[in-house]
Scaffold this active site. Structure first.
Site, PDB file in Angstrom:
ATOM      1  N   GLY A   8       0.784  -1.237   0.000  1.00 52.13           N
ATOM      2  CA  GLY A   8       0.000   0.000   0.000  1.00 52.13           C
ATOM      3  C   GLY A   8       0.809   1.276   0.000  1.00 52.13           C
ATOM      4  N   ALA A   9       2.132   1.168   0.139  1.00 46.63           N
ATOM      5  CA  ALA A   9       2.975   2.358   0.050  1.00 46.63           C
ATOM      6  C   ALA A   9       3.684   2.451  -1.293  1.00 46.63           C
ATOM      7  CB  ALA A   9       4.019   2.359   1.179  1.00 46.63           C
ATOM      8  N   VAL A  40       5.073  -9.546   3.486  1.00 43.92           N
ATOM      9  CA  VAL A  40       3.943 -10.423   3.183  1.00 43.92           C
ATOM     10  C   VAL A  40       4.336 -11.897   3.237  1.00 43.92           C
ATOM     11  CG1 VAL A  40       4.219 -10.541   0.661  1.00 43.92           C
ATOM     12  CG2 VAL A  40       1.925 -10.558   1.651  1.00 43.92           C
ATOM     13  N   ALA A  61       4.233  -6.914  -4.775  1.00 42.80           N
ATOM     14  CA  ALA A  61       4.855  -7.808  -5.754  1.00 42.80           C
ATOM     15  C   ALA A  61       6.163  -7.197  -6.227  1.00 42.80           C
ATOM     16  CB  ALA A  61       3.943  -8.042  -6.951  1.00 42.80           C
ATOM     17  N   TYR A 163       8.756 -13.031 -14.528  1.00 37.90           N
ATOM     18  CA  TYR A 163       7.726 -12.207 -13.888  1.00 37.90           C
ATOM     19  C   TYR A 163       6.333 -12.657 -14.303  1.00 37.90           C
ATOM     20  CZ  TYR A 163       4.706  -8.155 -13.122  1.00 37.90           C
ATOM     21  OH  TYR A 163       3.656  -7.336 -12.756  1.00 37.90           O
ATOM     22  N   LYS A 167       3.128 -14.105 -12.014  1.00 38.87           N
ATOM     23  CA  LYS A 167       1.803 -13.476 -11.964  1.00 38.87           C
ATOM     24  C   LYS A 167       0.703 -14.486 -12.273  1.00 38.87           C
ATOM     25  CE  LYS A 167       1.172  -9.879 -10.983  1.00 38.87           C
ATOM     26  NZ  LYS A 167       1.056  -9.316  -9.613  1.00 38.87           N
TER      27      LYS A 167
END
Length: 334
Positions: A8-9, A40, A61, A163, A167
């Site tokens: 969230g930052a 996380v 992520a 990557y 995902k």
């Protein structure tokens, strides 16, 4: 609604937090940028953060193309292990609503049509072709030229780099969590997100950040290939709004994951984007280098009609307006 926003930052996450708060929700930031203990991948830290939470917006992520496979373990650790730890903690805490920051990279190449064979999926581009400046994929059946189009959510997944693979694995993990717990999951498959607060001077950012960082240094943006590769550049505030709408709508059926393309619906070439940004910034003209990166795809643009139809979302920031704002906006370090 009390929403835990992992990452969230960060660039997108901070805009998601702002959008949620503007709509009257309580957004809880969980991000190592603000608190080194807010990892996380740490079950205890995640478990504490989930106390009293109604839903999770998972933005945390490691992003970008990265360094081939040299940093594969780091990508898997942050993206897939982190997601698995989060989902296990959500199952334990009884949190049953998830919005995941997905990505269009799960598709690999976009949608192509051959006049003779119809819709086809070309394989990875050959190094010999890229070295020779032959960037357009050809029909795998007859070698003819292809017409690129919009890819829909029902297109087969075909990740072309580390990557992208992580995902797609995030989506599979979220789908398994939904089936096991009866939870509802939405994956917003972001296209090329840009806007204020993008990280500068980092190899893990998107192409818009590369160009903007170059202009800030007084350098010409370096456009790879021939600059004609098509992308869908979507403004970060529109992406943040899509997250808020997805959390509020709760249209995903219990026990399922639903994917939604999240793009502007207004494709442009990378060269067009570089020129628009340079003009708005007042910097040097872009330079088309002919270089390439293995793992990049040629064309990938979205059909975002499902998100518009099912959730009532639509982008508000146009390409010209957004690039002009981005050219003048601040960027963050790293």
């Amino acid at each position: 609604m009390r929403v835990l926003v992992t990452g969230g930052a960060g660039f997108i996450g901070s805009h998601v937090v702002a959008a949620l708060r503007e709509r009257g929700h309580e957004a809880i930031v969980f991000d190592v940028r603000e608190d080194p203990a807010a990892d996380v991948r740490d079950p205890a830290a995640v478990g504490r953060a989930l106390a009293g939470v109604d839903a999770v917006c998972h933005q945390a992520a490691k992003v970008g193309l990265g360094d081939g496979v040299a940093d594969a373990a780091d990508y898997v650790s942050h993206n897939d292990l982190g997601t698995a730890v989060l989902l296990a903690a959500m199952a334990e805490a009884g949190v049953r609503s998830l919005v995941l920051a997905g990505s269009m990279v799960v598709y690999g190449e976009g949608r192509y049509v051959c006049e003779r064979h119809g819709v086809v999926r070309p394989g990875p581009r050959a190094v010999a072709d890229l070295d020779a400046g032959r960037f357009e994929p050809l029909c795998p059946g007859c070698g003819a030229d292809l017409a690129p189009g919009l890819v829909r959510e029902d297109a087969p997944a075909d990740p072309r780099n580390v990557y992208a693979t992580t995902k797609l694995a995030q989506e599979h993990l979220a789908a398994a969590w939904a089936r096991c717990t009866g939870g509802s999951a939405v994956s917003l498959r972001y296209h090329n997100v840009y806007g204020p607060g993008m990280p500068r001077d980092t190899p893990y950012a998107g192409v818009a950040s590369f160009f903007r960082s170059a202009l800030a240094r007084g350098e010409a943006p370096r456009v790879f290939e021939d600059g004609r590769q098509r992308r869908d550049f979507v403004h970060v505030r529109d992406v943040a709004a899509a997250n808020a709408v997805a959390l509020e709508a709760r249209t995903a059926a219990p026990g399922t994951l639903t994917a939604h393309n999240t793009g502007s619906g207004d494709p442009h070439t990378v060269g067009e984007m570089a020129r628009a940004l340079a003009v708005a910034y007042g910097g040097p003209e872009p330079v088309v280098t002919g270089e390439y990166r293995l793992g990049d795809v040629r064309h990938i643009t979205a059909d975002s009609s499902r998100l518009r139809t099912e959730l009532g979302w639509k982008p508000e920031v146009g390409f010209s307006e957004g690039m002009t704002e981005f050219a003048r906006a601040g960027m963050r370090e790293g």
